[in-house]
Write an enzyme that holds these catalytic residues in place. Structure first.
Site, short mmCIF file in Angstrom:
data_model
loop_
_atom_site.label_atom_id
_atom_site.label_comp_id
_atom_site.label_asym_id
_atom_site.label_seq_id
_atom_site.Cartn_x
_atom_site.Cartn_y
_atom_site.Cartn_z
N CYS A 194 18.19 8.27 -51.47
CA CYS A 194 17.58 8.42 -50.16
C CYS A 194 16.60 7.28 -49.89
CB CYS A 194 16.95 9.80 -50.02
SG CYS A 194 16.55 10.25 -48.31
N HIS A 233 21.60 13.15 -51.14
CA HIS A 233 20.87 13.68 -52.29
C HIS A 233 21.85 14.32 -53.27
CE1 HIS A 233 16.65 13.41 -50.80
NE2 HIS A 233 17.26 13.41 -49.62
N GLU A 246 21.21 15.58 -56.08
CA GLU A 246 20.60 16.77 -56.71
C GLU A 246 20.71 18.01 -55.83
OE1 GLU A 246 17.29 15.16 -54.13
OE2 GLU A 246 18.98 14.34 -55.29
#
Length: 213
Positions: free
Chosen positions: A84, A193, A195
């Site tokens: 990001c 992202h 994650e």
């Protein structure tokens, strides 16, 4: 063989989610360090550079933590994953805050999404927030086991526009086509992202942990 993985902490990242996701895919003997220590970052076997928020605040935080040199050195010398804002600040300049100089590892700008509409004529919200497809434009070890056009999770109002199109490893459409992944040598960086991107994101992180450049 165990590996040390530094997750850079400059006060502006989803550090717990990132570190927990990496712990989930890392080997039992791998060491994950969430750190703002430049020396520990430079000693690590691989480095993750997450981030979120405004470009100017991000650059100020990097300087405050004396991380400029360590980030650039790591990005040039060891397996490096930007996420990001950790991708955007690698460019030269951002339109945000009426213009913000960035780290300048790559020539290019970070631009604000223009107002646009989807195929049904609905105005697209800015920031883009949610799942979107990534078209893989470059063969890369971090794409292993991940199908082309897989959906990943995005939260952003700005996108990178690198001058060197050979950097582009993935693209996404949100009103306009934009670069969502860049890669060169030891560096891989995503606008999305991983994650927060379920199984595909975890696979990408696992590929990074196992990446042998």
């Amino acid at each position: 063989m165990s590996k040390s993985i530094a997750v850079i902490d400059y006060g502006m990242g989803n550090l717990r989610s990132v570190s927990k996701a990496i712990e989930h895919v890392a080997g039992a003997h791998d060491k994950i360090h969430v750190t703002d220590d430049p020396e520990l970052i430079l000693q690590a076997d691989r480095v993750v550079f997450p981030g979120q928020g405004a470009a100017r605040d991000c650059m100020a935080a990097i300087s405050k933590h004396h991380l400029n040199r360590a980030v650039l050195k790591a990005a040039e010398t060891k397996p490096f994953l930007g996420i990001c804002m950790g991708m955007q600040v690698l460019m030269r300049f951002s339109e945000e805050n009426q213009g913000t100089p960035l780290m300048g590892l790559f020539e290019g700008q970070v631009k604000h999404f223009p107002e646009s509409r989807d195929a049904e004529g609905h105005r697209l919200k800015i920031p883009q927030m949610g799942w979107n497809r990534v078209k893989q434009t470059l063969d890369h070890p971090l794409w292993e086991g991940i199908d082309d056009d897989t959906r990943f999770y995005f939260v952003h109002s700005y996108y990178v526009d690198p001058e060197d199109r050979e950097l582009v490893a993935g693209t996404t459409d949100y009103g306009i086509p934009f670069t969502s992944v860049i890669a060169r040598d030891n560096l891989f960086a995503t606008q999305f992202h991983p994650e927060k991107s379920a199984d595909a994101g975890l696979r990408l992180l696992q590929n990074f942990v196992n990446w042998d450049i």
